[in-house]
Design an enzyme around this catalytic site. Sequence first.
Site, PDB file in Angstrom:
ATOM      1  N   HIS A  57      -0.512   6.287  -4.370  1.00  0.00           N
ATOM      2  CA  HIS A  57      -0.849   5.552  -3.254  1.00  0.00           C
ATOM      3  C   HIS A  57       0.002   4.206  -3.496  1.00  0.00           C
ATOM      4  CE1 HIS A  57      -3.909   4.646  -6.143  1.00  0.00           C
ATOM      5  NE2 HIS A  57      -4.200   3.683  -5.922  1.00  0.00           N
ATOM      6  N   ARG A  77      -7.296   0.722   5.228  1.00  0.00           N
ATOM      7  CA  ARG A  77      -7.670  -0.463   4.582  1.00  0.00           C
ATOM      8  C   ARG A  77      -8.352  -0.116   3.018  1.00  0.00           C
ATOM      9  NH1 ARG A  77      -5.889  -4.523   7.543  1.00  0.00           N
ATOM     10  NH2 ARG A  77      -6.300  -3.759   9.965  1.00  0.00           N
ATOM     11  N   ILE A 108     -10.943  -0.653   0.196  1.00  0.00           N
ATOM     12  CA  ILE A 108     -12.284  -0.963   0.279  1.00  0.00           C
ATOM     13  C   ILE A 108     -12.774  -2.189  -0.282  1.00  0.00           C
ATOM     14  CG2 ILE A 108     -13.209   0.355  -1.361  1.00  0.00           C
ATOM     15  CD1 ILE A 108     -15.263   1.741   0.274  1.00  0.00           C
ATOM     16  N   HIS A 138       0.295   0.193  -2.525  1.00  0.00           N
ATOM     17  CA  HIS A 138      -0.400  -0.793  -2.301  1.00  0.00           C
ATOM     18  C   HIS A 138       0.369  -1.756  -1.200  1.00  0.00           C
ATOM     19  CE1 HIS A 138      -4.132  -0.611  -4.885  1.00  0.00           C
ATOM     20  NE2 HIS A 138      -3.307   0.239  -5.676  1.00  0.00           N
TER      21      HIS A 138
HETATM   22  P1  AMP Z   1      -5.602   1.872  -7.976  1.00  0.00           P
HETATM   23  O1  AMP Z   1      -6.175   0.855  -9.055  1.00  0.00           O
HETATM   24  O2  AMP Z   1      -4.142   1.544  -7.855  1.00  0.00           O
HETATM   25  O3  AMP Z   1      -5.682   3.209  -8.475  1.00  0.00           O
HETATM   26  O4  AMP Z   1      -6.185   1.651  -6.647  1.00  0.00           O
HETATM   27  C1  AMP Z   1      -7.272   2.427  -5.926  1.00  0.00           C
HETATM   28  C2  AMP Z   1      -7.572   1.517  -5.049  1.00  0.00           C
HETATM   29  O5  AMP Z   1      -8.654   2.359  -3.961  1.00  0.00           O
HETATM   30  C3  AMP Z   1      -8.414   0.307  -5.393  1.00  0.00           C
HETATM   31  O6  AMP Z   1      -7.946  -1.050  -4.704  1.00  0.00           O
HETATM   32  C4  AMP Z   1      -9.750   0.636  -4.556  1.00  0.00           C
HETATM   33  O7  AMP Z   1     -10.402  -0.613  -4.200  1.00  0.00           O
HETATM   34  C5  AMP Z   1      -9.421   1.563  -3.365  1.00  0.00           C
HETATM   35  N1  AMP Z   1     -10.600   2.425  -2.785  1.00  0.00           N
HETATM   36  C6  AMP Z   1     -11.362   3.057  -3.681  1.00  0.00           C
HETATM   37  N2  AMP Z   1     -12.226   3.780  -2.827  1.00  0.00           N
HETATM   38  C7  AMP Z   1     -11.851   3.611  -1.708  1.00  0.00           C
HETATM   39  C8  AMP Z   1     -12.081   3.992  -0.433  1.00  0.00           C
HETATM   40  N3  AMP Z   1     -13.274   5.011  -0.269  1.00  0.00           N
HETATM   41  N4  AMP Z   1     -11.376   3.564   0.643  1.00  0.00           N
HETATM   42  C9  AMP Z   1     -10.719   2.849   0.642  1.00  0.00           C
HETATM   43  N5  AMP Z   1     -10.170   2.200  -0.586  1.00  0.00           N
HETATM   44  C10 AMP Z   1     -10.775   2.777  -1.513  1.00  0.00           C
END
Ligand code: AMP
Length: 110
Positions: free
Chosen positions: A101, A30, A32, A103
């Site tokens: 990643h 999930r 965060i 989403h």
């Molecule tokens: P992006 O903007 O596409 O690089 O998405 C990165 C995503 O990673 C963001 O939606 C963050 O909220 C999420 N994120 C950052 N650190 C963590 C973590 N430790 N666990 C889960 N999600 C994270």
Amino acid sequence: MENDCLFCKIANKDVPTDFLYENDRLVVFRDINPHAPVHILIVPKKHIRSINNLTEADNEIVSELIMVGKEMAKKESVSESGYKLFFNVERGGGQVIFHLHLHLIGGWKR
Ligand code: AMP
Ligand code: ZN
């Protein structure tokens, strides 16, 4: 494994994270900071910086990310109501973690 890459550390279990699903090639957990009632990340274990860095050799993993996204949508009960699957690409595209990643977001009431 790339030094100082958070998602490499998560995939490698150096940063403890609850996985919703894991196999040899990817992990699912999930977000965060969820932007929707359901916000899940599908992350290859291999360090790939972004969509820009994909090569032909990555065809299978990219296809698997999408198929797992579809399955996770079903598990999270958003298949029928609908959802988004997307990649942010580089800073201008909203990417802040430079490890590929996918989403999955959904679950809005309509
Ligand atoms: P992006 O903007 O596409 O690089 O998405 C990165 C995503 O990673 C963001 O939606 C963050 O909220 C999420 N994120 C950052 N650190 C963590 C973590 N430790 N666990 C889960 N999600 C994270
Ligand atoms: Zn990485």
